[in-house]
Scaffold this motif. Structure first.
Motif, PDB file in Angstrom:
ATOM      1  N   LEU A  91      30.736  60.995  51.102  1.00 39.41           N
ATOM      2  CA  LEU A  91      31.228  59.607  51.293  1.00 39.41           C
ATOM      3  C   LEU A  91      31.984  59.073  50.071  1.00 39.41           C
ATOM      4  O   LEU A  91      31.537  59.640  49.012  1.00 39.41           O
ATOM      5  CB  LEU A  91      29.904  58.615  51.634  1.00 39.41           C
ATOM      6  N   TRP A  92      33.216  58.432  50.348  1.00 37.09           N
ATOM      7  CA  TRP A  92      33.752  57.952  48.966  1.00 37.09           C
ATOM      8  C   TRP A  92      34.178  56.768  49.298  1.00 37.09           C
ATOM      9  O   TRP A  92      34.514  56.375  50.478  1.00 37.09           O
ATOM     10  CB  TRP A  92      34.596  59.144  48.315  1.00 37.09           C
ATOM     11  N   ILE A  93      34.262  55.866  48.118  1.00 38.17           N
ATOM     12  CA  ILE A  93      34.967  54.441  48.221  1.00 38.17           C
ATOM     13  C   ILE A  93      36.196  54.541  47.188  1.00 38.17           C
ATOM     14  O   ILE A  93      36.016  54.829  46.227  1.00 38.17           O
ATOM     15  CB  ILE A  93      33.858  53.454  47.638  1.00 38.17           C
ATOM     16  N   GLN A  94      37.362  54.306  47.963  1.00 37.24           N
ATOM     17  CA  GLN A  94      38.354  54.457  47.258  1.00 37.24           C
ATOM     18  C   GLN A  94      38.630  52.771  46.831  1.00 37.24           C
ATOM     19  O   GLN A  94      38.573  51.978  47.813  1.00 37.24           O
ATOM     20  CB  GLN A  94      39.691  54.985  47.826  1.00 37.24           C
ATOM     21  N   ILE A  95      39.159  52.630  45.665  1.00 33.07           N
ATOM     22  CA  ILE A  95      39.480  51.380  45.152  1.00 33.07           C
ATOM     23  C   ILE A  95      40.832  51.272  44.428  1.00 33.07           C
ATOM     24  O   ILE A  95      41.293  51.970  43.703  1.00 33.07           O
ATOM     25  CB  ILE A  95      38.675  50.794  44.161  1.00 33.07           C
ATOM     26  N   LEU A  96      41.920  50.333  45.032  1.00 37.00           N
ATOM     27  CA  LEU A  96      43.182  50.242  44.772  1.00 37.00           C
ATOM     28  C   LEU A  96      43.425  48.827  44.028  1.00 37.00           C
ATOM     29  O   LEU A  96      43.130  47.984  44.998  1.00 37.00           O
ATOM     30  CB  LEU A  96      44.167  50.394  45.838  1.00 37.00           C
ATOM     31  N   PRO A  97      44.569  48.636  43.450  1.00 39.16           N
ATOM     32  CA  PRO A  97      44.657  47.286  42.904  1.00 39.16           C
ATOM     33  C   PRO A  97      45.725  46.595  43.904  1.00 39.16           C
ATOM     34  O   PRO A  97      46.486  47.248  44.496  1.00 39.16           O
ATOM     35  CB  PRO A  97      45.343  47.592  41.538  1.00 39.16           C
ATOM     36  N   VAL A  98      45.629  45.312  44.036  1.00 38.97           N
ATOM     37  CA  VAL A  98      46.619  44.607  44.599  1.00 38.97           C
ATOM     38  C   VAL A  98      47.425  43.769  43.863  1.00 38.97           C
ATOM     39  O   VAL A  98      48.540  43.793  43.835  1.00 38.97           O
ATOM     40  CB  VAL A  98      46.097  43.826  46.025  1.00 38.97           C
ATOM     41  N   THR A  99      46.672  43.136  43.173  1.00 39.97           N
ATOM     42  CA  THR A  99      47.063  42.398  42.205  1.00 39.97           C
ATOM     43  C   THR A  99      46.090  42.413  40.841  1.00 39.97           C
ATOM     44  O   THR A  99      45.179  43.054  41.250  1.00 39.97           O
ATOM     45  CB  THR A  99      47.383  40.894  42.449  1.00 39.97           C
ATOM     46  N   GLU A 100      46.336  41.623  39.876  1.00 33.42           N
ATOM     47  CA  GLU A 100      45.422  41.459  38.461  1.00 33.42           C
ATOM     48  C   GLU A 100      44.230  41.036  39.243  1.00 33.42           C
ATOM     49  O   GLU A 100      43.332  41.507  38.486  1.00 33.42           O
ATOM     50  CB  GLU A 100      46.064  40.789  37.365  1.00 33.42           C
ATOM     51  N   ALA A 101      43.934  40.313  40.127  1.00 31.27           N
ATOM     52  CA  ALA A 101      42.768  39.807  40.470  1.00 31.27           C
ATOM     53  C   ALA A 101      42.361  40.109  41.761  1.00 31.27           C
ATOM     54  O   ALA A 101      41.370  39.493  42.406  1.00 31.27           O
ATOM     55  CB  ALA A 101      42.840  37.971  40.505  1.00 31.27           C
ATOM     56  N   GLU A 102      42.885  41.131  42.288  1.00 33.90           N
ATOM     57  CA  GLU A 102      42.773  41.453  43.843  1.00 33.90           C
ATOM     58  C   GLU A 102      42.554  42.947  43.937  1.00 33.90           C
ATOM     59  O   GLU A 102      43.516  43.588  43.530  1.00 33.90           O
ATOM     60  CB  GLU A 102      43.641  40.647  44.921  1.00 33.90           C
ATOM     61  N   ALA A 103      41.693  43.493  44.806  1.00 37.67           N
ATOM     62  CA  ALA A 103      41.644  44.873  44.906  1.00 37.67           C
ATOM     63  C   ALA A 103      41.724  45.067  46.478  1.00 37.67           C
ATOM     64  O   ALA A 103      41.177  44.278  47.283  1.00 37.67           O
ATOM     65  CB  ALA A 103      40.555  45.741  44.170  1.00 37.67           C
ATOM     66  N   LYS A 104      41.625  46.350  46.966  1.00 36.64           N
ATOM     67  CA  LYS A 104      41.604  46.820  48.090  1.00 36.64           C
ATOM     68  C   LYS A 104      40.685  48.066  48.447  1.00 36.64           C
ATOM     69  O   LYS A 104      40.734  48.754  47.270  1.00 36.64           O
ATOM     70  CB  LYS A 104      42.663  46.837  49.101  1.00 36.64           C
ATOM     71  N   ILE A 105      39.749  48.346  49.185  1.00 34.26           N
ATOM     72  CA  ILE A 105      38.900  49.431  49.245  1.00 34.26           C
ATOM     73  C   ILE A 105      38.915  50.033  50.725  1.00 34.26           C
ATOM     74  O   ILE A 105      39.165  49.330  51.404  1.00 34.26           O
ATOM     75  CB  ILE A 105      37.491  49.018  49.135  1.00 34.26           C
ATOM     76  N   LYS A 106      38.726  51.143  50.691  1.00 33.87           N
ATOM     77  CA  LYS A 106      38.589  52.144  51.996  1.00 33.87           C
ATOM     78  C   LYS A 106      37.220  52.978  51.812  1.00 33.87           C
ATOM     79  O   LYS A 106      37.321  53.489  50.626  1.00 33.87           O
ATOM     80  CB  LYS A 106      39.689  52.677  52.466  1.00 33.87           C
ATOM     81  N   VAL A 107      36.612  53.034  53.074  1.00 35.31           N
ATOM     82  CA  VAL A 107      35.248  53.890  52.823  1.00 35.31           C
ATOM     83  C   VAL A 107      35.678  55.039  53.863  1.00 35.31           C
ATOM     84  O   VAL A 107      36.142  54.675  54.876  1.00 35.31           O
ATOM     85  CB  VAL A 107      34.081  53.323  53.173  1.00 35.31           C
ATOM     86  N   THR A 108      35.308  56.166  53.326  1.00 31.86           N
ATOM     87  CA  THR A 108      35.631  57.452  54.089  1.00 31.86           C
ATOM     88  C   THR A 108      34.245  58.341  54.184  1.00 31.86           C
ATOM     89  O   THR A 108      33.661  58.463  53.037  1.00 31.86           O
ATOM     90  CB  THR A 108      36.808  58.273  53.382  1.00 31.86           C
ATOM     91  N   ILE A 109      33.772  58.748  55.260  1.00 28.53           N
ATOM     92  CA  ILE A 109      32.739  59.540  55.397  1.00 28.53           C
ATOM     93  C   ILE A 109      33.287  61.015  55.919  1.00 28.53           C
ATOM     94  O   ILE A 109      33.986  60.879  57.130  1.00 28.53           O
ATOM     95  CB  ILE A 109      31.723  59.038  56.478  1.00 28.53           C
ATOM     96  N   ARG A 110      32.721  62.107  55.300  1.00 33.86           N
ATOM     97  CA  ARG A 110      33.172  63.395  56.046  1.00 33.86           C
ATOM     98  C   ARG A 110      31.940  64.031  56.138  1.00 33.86           C
ATOM     99  O   ARG A 110      30.993  64.299  55.195  1.00 33.86           O
ATOM    100  CB  ARG A 110      33.984  64.297  54.984  1.00 33.86           C
ATOM    101  N   ALA A 111      31.721  64.423  57.288  1.00 32.68           N
ATOM    102  CA  ALA A 111      30.413  65.110  57.942  1.00 32.68           C
ATOM    103  C   ALA A 111      30.753  66.670  58.412  1.00 32.68           C
ATOM    104  O   ALA A 111      31.821  66.774  59.092  1.00 32.68           O
ATOM    105  CB  ALA A 111      29.664  64.558  58.802  1.00 32.68           C
ATOM    106  N   GLU A 112      29.726  67.659  58.117  1.00 31.56           N
ATOM    107  CA  GLU A 112      29.817  68.892  58.719  1.00 31.56           C
ATOM    108  C   GLU A 112      29.126  69.008  59.873  1.00 31.56           C
ATOM    109  O   GLU A 112      27.949  68.893  59.783  1.00 31.56           O
ATOM    110  CB  GLU A 112      29.600  69.742  57.618  1.00 31.56           C
ATOM    111  N   VAL A 113      29.692  68.918  61.048  1.00 31.16           N
ATOM    112  CA  VAL A 113      28.772  68.961  62.375  1.00 31.16           C
ATOM    113  C   VAL A 113      29.491  69.820  63.136  1.00 31.16           C
ATOM    114  O   VAL A 113      30.929  70.000  63.166  1.00 31.16           O
ATOM    115  CB  VAL A 113      28.709  67.540  62.831  1.00 31.16           C
TER     116      VAL A 113
END
Length: 141
Positions: A91-113
């Motif tokens: 699982l990873w949480i990506q964090i990107l800047p939007v402005t100096e005071a705002e960010a955006k995140i995205k969560v990704t899960i990769r599973a071996e099934v």
């Protein structure tokens, strides 16, 4: 290998504040009350939650799941690996800047099934990744 991604969530805090909070899981202690409220929102599916600096363990419908931080990419990403999880997952949480005071995140899960398991777990994992992103978007950083 299957992959599930949350929608992008905007957070009214700087990228640095978000990263600093999420890269040391002991920081979540300050939001434990809110996490208890979130447990209710999940309809009682989450029974228990504990964490230290590098790992998070939750009990979901009688199954203990431990996620351990395996990589920290300063300000950008925190990667986790499932520890003794029913299926191998990351699982990873990506964090990107939007402005100096705002960010955006995205969560990704990769599973071996295998294909049979994929049919069974696709919906719960997609819902789980989305709910986790929602929860992360509500934390005061």
């Amino acid at each position: 290998m299957v992959q599930f991604e949350s929608t992008v969530k905007h957070i009214p805090y700087s990228q640095e504040r978000v990263y600093n909070k999420l890269s040391d899981l002991s920081n979540l202690e300050s939001v434990r009350d809110r996490l208890d409220m979130m447990k209710d929102k999940f309809g009682g599916k989450i029974e228990d939650l504990s964490f230290d600096r590098d790992s998070l363990t939750l009990k979901v419908q009688g199954i203990n799941l431990t996620l351990r931080i395996i990589e920290r990419e300063p300000m950008k990403c925190v990667k986790f690996e499932g520890d003794k999880t029913p299926v191998p997952l990351n699982l990873w949480i990506q964090i990107l800047p939007v402005t100096e005071a705002e960010a955006k995140i995205k969560v990704t899960i990769r599973a071996e099934v295998n294909m049979f398991m994929k049919a069974m777990i696709s919906k719960p994992l997609q819902e789980g990744v989305e709910r986790l992103a929602d929860m992360l978007a509500m934390i005061p950083y």
